[in-house]
Design an enzyme around this catalytic site. Structure first.
Site, PDB file in Angstrom:
ATOM      1  N   GLN A  49      -4.967  -1.203   9.789  1.00  0.00           N
ATOM      2  CA  GLN A  49      -4.614  -2.650   9.101  1.00  0.00           C
ATOM      3  C   GLN A  49      -5.302  -3.575  10.161  1.00  0.00           C
ATOM      4  O   GLN A  49      -5.002  -3.826  11.420  1.00  0.00           O
ATOM      5  CB  GLN A  49      -3.050  -2.964   8.844  1.00  0.00           C
ATOM      6  CG  GLN A  49      -3.239  -4.247   8.158  1.00  0.00           C
ATOM      7  CD  GLN A  49      -3.616  -4.456   6.285  1.00  0.00           C
ATOM      8  OE1 GLN A  49      -3.535  -3.229   5.908  1.00  0.00           O
ATOM      9  NE2 GLN A  49      -4.221  -5.363   6.467  1.00  0.00           N
ATOM     10  N   ASP A  91     -11.207   2.799   3.906  1.00  0.00           N
ATOM     11  CA  ASP A  91     -11.711   1.628   4.103  1.00  0.00           C
ATOM     12  C   ASP A  91     -13.317   1.156   4.146  1.00  0.00           C
ATOM     13  O   ASP A  91     -13.677   0.324   3.737  1.00  0.00           O
ATOM     14  CB  ASP A  91     -11.184   0.787   5.250  1.00  0.00           C
ATOM     15  CG  ASP A  91     -10.092  -0.177   5.182  1.00  0.00           C
ATOM     16  OD1 ASP A  91      -9.755  -0.285   3.692  1.00  0.00           O
ATOM     17  OD2 ASP A  91      -9.167  -0.311   5.977  1.00  0.00           O
ATOM     18  N   LYS A 143       0.724  -1.085  -0.023  1.00  0.00           N
ATOM     19  CA  LYS A 143       0.224  -0.096   0.002  1.00  0.00           C
ATOM     20  C   LYS A 143       0.998   1.113  -0.098  1.00  0.00           C
ATOM     21  O   LYS A 143       0.782   2.349  -0.579  1.00  0.00           O
ATOM     22  CB  LYS A 143      -0.980  -0.042   1.204  1.00  0.00           C
ATOM     23  CG  LYS A 143      -2.186  -0.944   1.173  1.00  0.00           C
ATOM     24  CD  LYS A 143      -2.806  -1.304   2.513  1.00  0.00           C
ATOM     25  CE  LYS A 143      -3.899  -2.588   2.130  1.00  0.00           C
ATOM     26  NZ  LYS A 143      -4.394  -2.682   3.506  1.00  0.00           N
TER      27      LYS A 143
END
Ligand code: NDP
Length: 301
Positions: A99, A122, A55
């Site tokens: 994460q 997200d 990422k």
């Protein structure tokens, strides 16, 4: 094997990232600000470390600023919430990603809901989830968004089509269902308590396995001509080698499907591209500039 049966997520995601870079540089020029994506990694989970590295790399490639925060496995929930609060207030940060999975002593829902909805790239915050199900503009979870982009490239309107999703997680299955409904598909969501799963999958025009069981979906579950969008990523050992396989048995399903995503190189790369897409979109909002239509960013890919 004919090449055009395969939905090449790797190639499509590269094209999307190029678009993001070009829209991004225009945005930077107009606003005088660089979109920033903060990624928070807790602990040493090897898979998470690989995802975060990827990422970070791709964020820099499109010209955005990548801000990494690595915390020890035993960090307190309070400290993590404090960091999110700081990032919420930081004008150099337009997107925040924590994460998953988080260590067991930390309440993931509490952490995800502490992210400002406008920075929730997200798309897991309850506000964004609610907006998605209400058909309102929202930040959409990256993996299902990637799947929906692949499907839109085949057919924009799924009226009359039956889509079967296998899996009901908040990360994939449920948001995927909302997106497919928005594309006018008739949607079935299956899970571990579903009776006679193969019989339901056999009725599907579109199958989206998101389970985490290697090669669970067999060729004889797939209706002739169905589209298979395989979300699963499973590491298995075969012939003495470590390989990645999906939740669908690729070779068997390939023979029946009209279009199919491979693993790797299908849905996986789309997820990161969509994370950057979400960062771009929310940066327009945060920089007080008019956001372009998603379809104009993805036009003629
Ligand atoms: P979860 O473990 O959160 O959810 C799995 C779902 O599968 C659950 O809803 C579960 O049902 C269902 N399930 C489990 N066993 C069966 C079964 N035998 N029959 C039918 N349904 C079953 O997983 P995720 O949604 O997070 O991920 C799913 C897969 O997608 C994984 O392989 C993961 O690695 C991959 N993934 C890939 C991404 C990408 O970028 N391509 C991103 C995210 C995930 P129940 O709710 O009843 O327990």
């Amino acid at each position: 094997m004919s090449e055009n049966k395969i939905i090449d997520g790797k190639e499509i995601s590269e094209k999307i990232r190029k678009r993001i870079k070009s829209f991004g540089s225009e945005l930077i020029e107009k606003s005088g600000k660089v979109p920033g994506l903060a990624v928070v990694l807790v602990g040493e989970n090897p898979a998470s470390r690989v995802y975060v590295r990827n990422k970070t790399e791709k964020t820099k490639e499109v010209g955005f600023q990548s801000i990494e925060h690595k915390l020890n496995e035993d960090v307190s929930e309070e400290k993590l919430l404090g960091l999110v609060e700081k990032l919420n207030k930081d004008d150099n940060v337009q997107g925040i990603l924590v994460q998953l999975p988080l260590p067991k002593h930390i309440n993931s829902d509490k952490v995800l809901d502490s992210i400002l909805p406008v920075k929730d790239v997200d798309g897991f915050h309850a506000v964004n989830v609610g907006k998605l199900w209400s058909g309102l503009n929202s930040l959409v979870p990256c993996t299902p968004l990637g799947c929906s982009i692949l499907l839109k490239m085949i057919n924009d309107d799924l009226s009359g089509q039956h889509a079967v999703i296998i899996g009901r997680s908040n990360i994939v299955g449920k948001p995927m269902a909302a997106l497919l409904l928005g594309m006018n598909a008739t949607v079935s969501i299956c899970h571990s308590r579903t009776k006679d799963l193969p019989a339901i999958v056999r009725q599907a025009d579109i199958v989206v396995p998101a389970v985490g069981i290697p090669e669970m979906v067999k060729g004889d579950w797939i209706r002739e001509g169905a589209v298979v969008i395989d979300v699963g990523i499973n590491r298995i050992e075969r012939d003495g080698k470590n390989i990645l396989v999906g939740d669908a048995n690729y070779n068997e399903c390939y023979d029946k499907a009209s279009r199919i995503t491979p693993v790797p190189g299908g849905v996986g790369p789309m997820t990161i591209a969509c994370l950057l897409l979400n960062t771009l979109l929310t940066s327009y909002t945060q920089f007080d500039l008019e956001m372009p239509d998603l379809s104009s960013i993805l036009k003629d890919l």
